[in-house]
Design an enzyme around this catalytic site. Structure first.
Site, PDB file in Angstrom:
ATOM      1  N   GLY A  78       0.793  -1.224   0.000  1.00  0.00           N
ATOM      2  CA  GLY A  78       0.000   0.000   0.000  1.00  0.00           C
ATOM      3  C   GLY A  78       0.828   1.279   0.000  1.00  0.00           C
ATOM      4  O   GLY A  78       0.295   2.366  -0.211  1.00  0.00           O
ATOM      5  N   CYS A  81     -27.166  -9.563 -16.623  1.00  0.00           N
ATOM      6  CA  CYS A  81     -26.581  -9.144 -17.903  1.00  0.00           C
ATOM      7  C   CYS A  81     -27.539  -9.492 -19.040  1.00  0.00           C
ATOM      8  O   CYS A  81     -28.058 -10.612 -19.116  1.00  0.00           O
ATOM      9  CB  CYS A  81     -25.239  -9.845 -18.106  1.00  0.00           C
ATOM     10  SG  CYS A  81     -24.564  -9.648 -19.780  1.00  0.00           S
ATOM     11  N   CYS A  98     -25.617 -12.407 -21.238  1.00  0.00           N
ATOM     12  CA  CYS A  98     -25.299 -13.740 -20.743  1.00  0.00           C
ATOM     13  C   CYS A  98     -26.104 -14.121 -19.504  1.00  0.00           C
ATOM     14  O   CYS A  98     -25.966 -15.216 -18.979  1.00  0.00           O
ATOM     15  CB  CYS A  98     -23.809 -13.869 -20.462  1.00  0.00           C
ATOM     16  SG  CYS A  98     -23.297 -13.007 -18.975  1.00  0.00           S
ATOM     17  N   CYS A 119     -22.472  -7.206 -19.260  1.00  0.00           N
ATOM     18  CA  CYS A 119     -21.209  -7.378 -18.533  1.00  0.00           C
ATOM     19  C   CYS A 119     -20.165  -6.397 -19.029  1.00  0.00           C
ATOM     20  O   CYS A 119     -19.979  -6.238 -20.239  1.00  0.00           O
ATOM     21  CB  CYS A 119     -20.645  -8.778 -18.780  1.00  0.00           C
ATOM     22  SG  CYS A 119     -21.484 -10.066 -17.877  1.00  0.00           S
ATOM     23  N   CYS A 140     -18.276 -12.564 -20.150  1.00  0.00           N
ATOM     24  CA  CYS A 140     -19.577 -12.622 -20.810  1.00  0.00           C
ATOM     25  C   CYS A 140     -19.539 -13.654 -21.950  1.00  0.00           C
ATOM     26  O   CYS A 140     -20.430 -14.497 -22.062  1.00  0.00           O
ATOM     27  CB  CYS A 140     -19.932 -11.241 -21.357  1.00  0.00           C
ATOM     28  SG  CYS A 140     -21.677 -11.050 -21.751  1.00  0.00           S
TER      29      CYS A 140
END
Lengths: 292, 235, 258
Positions: free
Chosen positions: A32, A241, A244, A266, A272
């Site tokens: 970080g 979606c 899909c 997606c 997808c």
């Protein structure tokens, strides 16, 4: 690919790669923490992923399989260009399949498919400093990181709630890494934040213009900041979606015509396609098939 | 206990640096004491240093030499050399002062100005206000004025707020600087009565009263301040 | 009456090269005590305030603070993290220009709540309630809680700055000309507010001002500075009613009587 000899492997010279690798190692050692590095000029404008490209170039080997996505898609300009760039300067194998890739360079998304050990996700970062918009002085933000003074981060979230009734930050949502450094996860949607937590893959972040590299090593705690009475939540989509039928994935709004027609599909195109190949179909596809 | 205030060989002068550093002796060799329940009135012609003595006793004026001993919290404190915070503590608990003029604090109501010294001694605000109301009505201040800041009050009204503020606590020593100066006969009588009550409770009072009628009623003893004139001391 | 000083200042001097900022200043400040530092521009009062509040490092001398754990700590030897923590919890600093002490682009509520969040408060509802409470105490309408201080008047900004400082119940507040840029009527309101808060909260305060009326109204004690040195100090009404030093007499005699 031809003309490889005119470039060093993966474009950057070896000294530069060593310098960047040292920065990466330091970043991994201090999860970080933003490590400064001598960012090079790249053959693309700032904002197009110069940081991510330098990180990728430094860790790329001849046997790697590279995937590049831009907002989840493999076929947008930025993704196509960077993929072509590495094909040309490193002659590496490329793929659009998340499963097959060893290195995935991304602009603003994390693939839906869970990453595994041995994979590396390289983020393109425009502004690495999460405190920047609240504290313009770099000397001061460095001190705040050093002394772990992160009250200001919550000031930002407070403002959100005060103004909108809820935390309205939807992307670049600040996280705390390994209980120490507050980090900007780059402008990924906050939907992806939970995927960073305890990820099996190595996550590297490169900011070319700002000359910073930071990292989240595998199996590292990544916690999204929040308030007790306003806990962190990811975006929810009320429909699956359209292509899909997937649920619990991040969807993009696609405008279909100029009469207000639109669909949600997606954002991760590979995911997808994968699902559609397996026989899943959303309502748009079903309708198309019915029409045929 | 019986003598809460002893002043011993106190001298005071002013050095006026803005006027070529001339030194103005005010008083010298001031020596007296006040017993509990006694009211001592400072007498003598004006300009002789009566107000200066009162201000030294309260700590507003510094002292060149000598001691001002007060019994405070079971101990003797020399106010002439005490630290500022000790002086403030003595003022809070032991030493009261009714000046001629009210130092008006913006936006604070008359009632709260009067109640404040009691609050400072730890009395609950409601009780302090009740006691303040009692005193203000005794001094015939119209009820309508109680909730207003006294900045716009007449001299007599301000004076009464000031008196109520000075008398509200049970300080062992009370300094009175012309408390009846701008009062009418009726209110003067009230103040005289209040002074008598303080004496009965064993408060030591030191005052300046130009009004001879009042002075004669309240004074147990008149101390002629001309005796402390620096010219006498020099002689 | 607490017998232990909150702040012990021992022979503090600050030099800017060969130029004197302040020299050989010593005093103790007790809990609940309000000290005014007066003097003209360039007399060293702001330098002294900076040295006391660790914004400047004294060239010599020691400033010790009585921590909540009962220990005295030499401020110059304290780690930066600890010093900054002290500054945003147990201390307050009110700047002459509110813009120096506020975040002008975040709301009033967040300005007040920041210190709470900095010490780990993570409950939005509680933070907002505390902010509302403090805005009320400094007489800013609750309906302004989501407004940015940019939209506030000078007096409101100054009151907001005070609320922002006091929300963590500090024991010591430094104020640098707190009424400096304000209209007289606005000043009076602010002074009265500060006076009330200092009294109610039992705050110790060190107030730098060139305005003797401010010193008279707010402080118990005062120090008069000239050419970097303290030339006279004592009980506020003693110094103002019976000034000893030539310069203090000049200061006092220069007050305009209205």
């Amino acid at each position: 690919m031809t003309d490889l000899a005119t470039y060093n492997f993966a474009y950057l010279d070896e000294q530069t790669k060593r310098m960047i690798r040292r920065a990466i190692l330091k970043a991994i050692a201090i999860p970080g923490y933003q490590v400064p590095f001598a960012s090079r000029e790249m053959p693309m404008p700032y904002g197009w992923g110069t940081g991510g490209v330098q990180v990728t170039a430094s860790i790329l080997g001849p046997k790697d399989v590279l995937k590049v996505i831009d907002q989840g898609a493999d076929d947008t300009t930025n993704a196509v260009s960077i993929r072509a760039f590495f094909q040309k300067v490193a002659d590496v194998a490329v793929t659009t399949k998340t499963k097959e890739a060893t290195i995935i360079q991304t602009r603003h998304r994390i693939p839906e498919e869970g990453l595994r050990e041995g994979q590396t996700l390289v983020y393109q970062v425009p502004i690495p400093e999460p405190l920047r918009f609240l504290e313009p002085r770099e000397t001061e933000t460095r001190k705040m990181h050093a002394l772990e003074e992160y009250g200001l981060m919550h000031v930002k979230l407070y403002e959100d709630i005060a103004r909108n009734g809820h935390i309205a930050t939807t992307y670049a949502y600040p996280v705390k890494v390994e209980g120490r450094y507050v980090m900007d996860p780059s402008p990924t949607p906050k939907f992806d934040n939970p995927k960073m937590h305890m990820s099996e893959a190595l996550q590297l972040f490169g900011a070319g213009r700002e000359k910073r590299i930071y990292a989240v090593p595998p199996y590292t705690e990544v916690v999204s900041l929040d308030f007790e009475d306003h806990p962190f939540e990811v975006q929810k989509f009320d429909k699956p979606c359209a292509l899909c039928g997937a649920e619990n994935v991040y969807l993009d709004e696609v405008v279909l015509d100029d009469k207000g027609g639109r669909m949600f599909a997606c954002s991760d195109t590979d995911h997808c396609e994968d699902r559609r190949d397996c026989g899943h179909a959303g309502h748009m596809l079903a309708r198309k098939e019915a029409a045929e | 206990m019986a003598t809460p205030l002893v002043v011993s060989e106190v001298a005071k002068s002013f050095t006026m640096h803005l006027r070529d550093g001339i030194r103005l002796p005010v008083v010298a060799n001031v020596t007296f004491s006040v017993k509990a329940g006694e009211c001592v009135v400072l007498g003598g012609p004006s300009g002789v240093g009566k107000s200066s003595i009162l201000k030294m006793l309260y700590g507003n004026y510094g002292v060149d030499e000598g001691q001002i001993l007060m019994e405070h919290d079971g101990k003797l404190v020399n106010l002439a050399t005490a630290e500022p915070r000790t002086v403030l503590e003595v003022r809070r608990a032991t030493l009261g002062y009714v000046s001629q003029f009210l130092r008006v604090v913006p936006r604070v109501s008359a009632l709260d100005i009067v109640a404040e010294p009691l609050q400072g001694r730890g009395v609950a605000i409601e009780d302090a206000r009740a006691r303040a109301a009692e005193l203000l009505s005794k001094l015939n201040l119209p009820t309508a004025l109680w909730s207003l800041p006294p900045a716009t009050f007449s001299g007599g009204e301000q004076q009464r707020v000031n008196i109520a503020r000075g008398f509200i606590t049970d300080h062992k020593i009370l300094l009175l600087d012309e408390p009846t100066a701008s009062l009418d006969a009726k209110n003067r009588a009230v103040v005289v009565e209040m002074i008598a009550e303080k004496k009965a409770k064993g408060t030591a009072l030191i005052g300046i009263f130009h009004d001879e009628e009042v002075r004669d009623v309240v004074a147990d003893r008149i101390l002629d301040v001309s005796a402390f004139s620096p010219r006498n001391a020099a002689a | 009456m607490s017998a232990v000083p909150l702040l012990k200042v021992n022979d503090v001097s600050k030099f800017y090269g060969s130029r004197i900022g302040c020299r050989n200043v010593s005093f103790d400040l007790f809990p609940g005590e309000v000290l005014a530092i007066v003097g003209e521009s360039g007399s060293g009062k702001t330098t002294l305030l900076s040295c006391l509040s660790t914004r400047l490092m004294p060239t010599s001398g020691i400033v010790e603070y009585h921590m909540r754990d009962g220990q005295y700590r030499d401020l110059a030897r304290m780690g930066e993290a600890e010093r900054r923590f002290l500054m945003r919890t147990d201390w307050g600093f009110v700047h002459q220009n509110p813009a120096d002490g506020l975040r002008m682009t975040v709301s009033a509520g967040a300005n007040v709540g920041e210190r709470l969040m900095a010490v780990g408060d993570r409950h939005y509802g509680n933070i907002r309630a505390a902010a509302s409470d403090w805005l009320e105490r400094v007489e800013i309408g609750i309906d302004r809680i989501d407004d940015q201080p940019r939209a506030f008047s000078g007096g409101m900004r100054q009151r907001l700055q005070i609320a922002r400082n006091l929300v963590t119940s500090p024991r010591l507040v430094f104020m640098d000309e707190p009424t400096g840029g304000l209209d007289v009527s606005v000043q009076a309101r602010l002074l009265d507010l500060v006076r009330g808060l200092v009294h109610d909260l039992g705050l110790a305060a060190i107030i730098v001002t060139h305005d003797l009326a401010v010193a008279r109204l707010l402080s118990h004690r005062m120090m008069v500075m000239k050419d970097g040195a303290v030339i006279e100090q004592g009980l506020t009404d003693r110094v103002l009613d019976d000034p000893r030093e030539p310069y203090t007499q000049l200061l006092v005699s220069s007050i305009l009587q209205v």
